[in-house]
Design a protein around this motif. Sequence first.
Motif, PDB file in Angstrom:
ATOM      1  N   TRP A   1      57.562 -55.817 -16.947  1.00  0.00           N
ATOM      2  CA  TRP A   1      58.940 -55.400 -17.206  1.00  0.00           C
ATOM      3  C   TRP A   1      59.901 -56.529 -16.835  1.00  0.00           C
ATOM      4  O   TRP A   1      60.965 -56.672 -17.441  1.00  0.00           O
ATOM      5  CB  TRP A   1      59.276 -54.163 -16.370  1.00  0.00           C
ATOM      6  CG  TRP A   1      58.626 -52.890 -16.902  1.00  0.00           C
ATOM      7  CD1 TRP A   1      57.468 -52.351 -16.507  1.00  0.00           C
ATOM      8  CD2 TRP A   1      59.154 -52.046 -17.913  1.00  0.00           C
ATOM      9  NE1 TRP A   1      57.200 -51.197 -17.209  1.00  0.00           N
ATOM     10  CE2 TRP A   1      58.239 -50.985 -18.094  1.00  0.00           C
ATOM     11  CE3 TRP A   1      60.322 -52.059 -18.704  1.00  0.00           C
ATOM     12  CZ2 TRP A   1      58.445 -49.968 -19.013  1.00  0.00           C
ATOM     13  CZ3 TRP A   1      60.522 -51.032 -19.615  1.00  0.00           C
ATOM     14  CH2 TRP A   1      59.578 -50.009 -19.766  1.00  0.00           C
TER      15      TRP A   1
ATOM     16  N   HIS B   1      47.227 -49.089 -20.113  1.00  0.00           N
ATOM     17  CA  HIS B   1      47.045 -48.085 -19.060  1.00  0.00           C
ATOM     18  C   HIS B   1      45.604 -47.614 -19.039  1.00  0.00           C
ATOM     19  O   HIS B   1      44.990 -47.447 -20.094  1.00  0.00           O
ATOM     20  CB  HIS B   1      47.993 -46.891 -19.295  1.00  0.00           C
ATOM     21  CG  HIS B   1      49.424 -47.289 -19.388  1.00  0.00           C
ATOM     22  ND1 HIS B   1      50.160 -47.722 -18.310  1.00  0.00           N
ATOM     23  CD2 HIS B   1      50.278 -47.342 -20.465  1.00  0.00           C
ATOM     24  CE1 HIS B   1      51.376 -48.013 -18.686  1.00  0.00           C
ATOM     25  NE2 HIS B   1      51.485 -47.800 -20.002  1.00  0.00           N
TER      26      HIS B   1
ATOM     27  N   ASP C   1      61.937 -45.967 -13.088  1.00  0.00           N
ATOM     28  CA  ASP C   1      61.072 -46.706 -12.160  1.00  0.00           C
ATOM     29  C   ASP C   1      59.963 -47.419 -12.925  1.00  0.00           C
ATOM     30  O   ASP C   1      59.279 -46.800 -13.757  1.00  0.00           O
ATOM     31  CB  ASP C   1      60.449 -45.751 -11.133  1.00  0.00           C
ATOM     32  CG  ASP C   1      61.502 -45.131 -10.234  1.00  0.00           C
ATOM     33  OD1 ASP C   1      62.453 -45.835  -9.884  1.00  0.00           O
ATOM     34  OD2 ASP C   1      61.354 -43.917  -9.904  1.00  0.00           O
ATOM     35  N   VAL C   2      59.804 -48.683 -12.629  1.00  0.00           N
ATOM     36  CA  VAL C   2      58.755 -49.476 -13.271  1.00  0.00           C
ATOM     37  C   VAL C   2      57.646 -49.784 -12.253  1.00  0.00           C
ATOM     38  O   VAL C   2      57.906 -49.835 -11.046  1.00  0.00           O
ATOM     39  CB  VAL C   2      59.314 -50.792 -13.853  1.00  0.00           C
ATOM     40  CG1 VAL C   2      60.364 -50.494 -14.906  1.00  0.00           C
ATOM     41  CG2 VAL C   2      59.886 -51.672 -12.751  1.00  0.00           C
ATOM     42  N   ASP C   3      56.422 -49.973 -12.755  1.00  0.00           N
ATOM     43  CA  ASP C   3      55.281 -50.248 -11.861  1.00  0.00           C
ATOM     44  C   ASP C   3      54.427 -51.409 -12.360  1.00  0.00           C
ATOM     45  O   ASP C   3      53.261 -51.531 -12.013  1.00  0.00           O
ATOM     46  CB  ASP C   3      54.407 -48.999 -11.720  1.00  0.00           C
ATOM     47  CG  ASP C   3      53.895 -48.499 -13.057  1.00  0.00           C
ATOM     48  OD1 ASP C   3      54.208 -49.128 -14.087  1.00  0.00           O
ATOM     49  OD2 ASP C   3      53.166 -47.479 -13.072  1.00  0.00           O
ATOM     50  N   ASN C   4      55.013 -52.275 -13.182  1.00  0.00           N
ATOM     51  CA  ASN C   4      54.264 -53.401 -13.723  1.00  0.00           C
ATOM     52  C   ASN C   4      55.204 -54.593 -13.853  1.00  0.00           C
ATOM     53  O   ASN C   4      56.342 -54.471 -14.307  1.00  0.00           O
ATOM     54  CB  ASN C   4      53.676 -53.034 -15.083  1.00  0.00           C
ATOM     55  CG  ASN C   4      52.638 -54.032 -15.541  1.00  0.00           C
ATOM     56  OD1 ASN C   4      52.948 -55.180 -15.808  1.00  0.00           O
ATOM     57  ND2 ASN C   4      51.389 -53.586 -15.631  1.00  0.00           N
ATOM     58  N   LYS C   5      54.726 -55.747 -13.458  1.00  0.00           N
ATOM     59  CA  LYS C   5      55.548 -56.952 -13.447  1.00  0.00           C
ATOM     60  C   LYS C   5      55.965 -57.402 -14.844  1.00  0.00           C
ATOM     61  O   LYS C   5      56.888 -58.199 -14.996  1.00  0.00           O
ATOM     62  CB  LYS C   5      54.828 -58.087 -12.721  1.00  0.00           C
ATOM     63  CG  LYS C   5      53.556 -58.571 -13.392  1.00  0.00           C
ATOM     64  CD  LYS C   5      52.844 -59.625 -12.544  1.00  0.00           C
ATOM     65  CE  LYS C   5      53.553 -60.947 -12.530  1.00  0.00           C
ATOM     66  NZ  LYS C   5      53.528 -61.654 -13.820  1.00  0.00           N
TER      67      LYS C   5
END
Length: 634
Positions: free
Chosen positions: A137, A151, A131-135
């Motif tokens: 990627w 971070h 799972d990614v949480d930053n654009k």
Amino acid sequence: MTNKFFIKNPIQIIFVTIIVSSILILLLLGTIRLEEKIEKKMLDISTYDVISITKNSAKLIENLLKFSHNYPEDIKQDKSLQKKIENSLEILPTKNIKYAYLLYRDYKGVFRFLADASSPNEKAIVNQKFDVDNKKWFDIYEKKEIQVIEHDVLHELSVTYLIPIFYKNEVKLILAIDFSIKKVADINNIIGLMKNAILGIIVITLIFLIILIIQTIKYLAVKKTAYVDNLTKVYNRNYLKELEDFINLNDYILATLDIDYFKKINDTYGHDIGDNILKEIANTISLSIRNSNDIIIRYGGEEFVLLVKISRDEPLAALNVIERVFTNIQEKKFYINKKDYIDVTVSIGINIVPYKSKNFSDAFKLADIALYNAKNKGRNTIEIYDENEDINNKCLSINEIKEAMDDNRIICYYQEIVDSKTLEISHYEALLRIVTKDGLIITPDKILPVIKGTFILRNITKCVLDICFKRLLVDDKIKINVNLNPQDITNDSILNILKSYATKENIANRLGLEVIENEDIMILNDAKENLLMLKNLGYKIFIDDFGSGYSNFIYLTEIKTDCIKIDGSIIKKILVDDVSYLLVKSIVAFAKEANIKIIAEYVCSKEIFEKVEVLGIEYCQGYYFSKPSAFEEE
């Protein structure tokens, strides 16, 4: 009682506080930027080698896949290839590099593991979802360059590096490295203390600023109260004192306005009605002037000052404003109850060239002189000060009057008062004169307006009294009347002089005291008692200019007046004006009933004298008998 916590003038302090607060906020922002720069520098220094190693690892993986046509599928199918890639990644984790893993994105856009260098109990399996949480990627596929994700971790600098691995210039795999280092504790503590200290100072400053703003609101409210007349709600004399040094006299014409016979209104209808009249006059003036340009000030009692702005395009507009004020007051009905009203008039003096004066005070004096002239001409009129009159018609300055006193150039002329039946001289009236350095003789109308309300007027009275006293000592047969203004009657030094004269034999009974009949004499405290006291000392009391204005008959009996002098402006008209004749006739009838003698002033012709004689007036004074002159030895 003054509040000791009340700041008298906080406005300037507010400006200083705002400036200090702004500096502190800039300092805080600078400290935050300094911290960011330090963190970036630490990160750059600490990650230089890590980035090089990571790039080498990406190259190594590319070499392992150089014969592959489909990177993800080949790695998933080839266990040996998986092992080689994981071995290449396992050399990356160190004290600062926590994780190293290889990912791909499937056709649905979901990121999945291909290799993971984590410990066995944390290792992800191949094709496990990530799972990614930053654009960033996703940005790496478009920008095709290394992406850095920072971070926000307390006490650490934590970064994820995303390194693309290409196949035919398309991003197929992503090598991800999680890197973190501890912040330098001392630097972090120092910067933290700086930020906290600055924040604390800012909070204290803001609290102080809020208190100042509250105090400023109070200050402005108090200041407004101090500068606004409580009754009429226009500016008061305090405002004028504050403003006068800053008034540009080139921008205004200056007018003084006085309510005619205001004391009579108070005495007749009561002070509540008088206060209402004042409020309505102020309101009428306010509605008549141009609020954005003109200034109205209640100068004191029933007198107002108007500063009317001059328009360069319409130079007469300022005079039109004053004319409008005058007319609106004339036309207004001033109600004393729901049904009845009275007419109120005003006298106005105007200085149309205040800029020619040295300061506001001098300019105001000239407007006041014009007001004085307006009153002398019968009131209910506008008088403009005329600066172009020659020396014979021009008022002396205060300094010229002072110099005349110092040089003993104060003299008296005397005019005969004759018995109407015998035509013999009964009295003389002493008339003030000043001799200029050039030898010109200056009359009271060019002297008194300038010194009205000043101590010089009292000193002039003392000079006249001294001259007349010495004249009475020289000639024990003559009688002389001297003029006293209402303020003289209540002045201790003048009263003491008169008391001392009364101790001399044959002086008080030959020194008549002429007091101008106007409303001022009614206003002053103790005036009636002092006149009665002087009469008991032997002085004769004469009421001057009777009939020209106030004409309080009851007051005449209360002070036991010996004689009244009917104003010359009325006597001059008794041949041609029936009203003037009837007025004189009424005064004569009252005086005879009250056992008061009468002097007719301004008897300038035989015809007037004959009419006066028919009316039964006992004494006459005027050019028909003699002009004022000095005694020969003077």
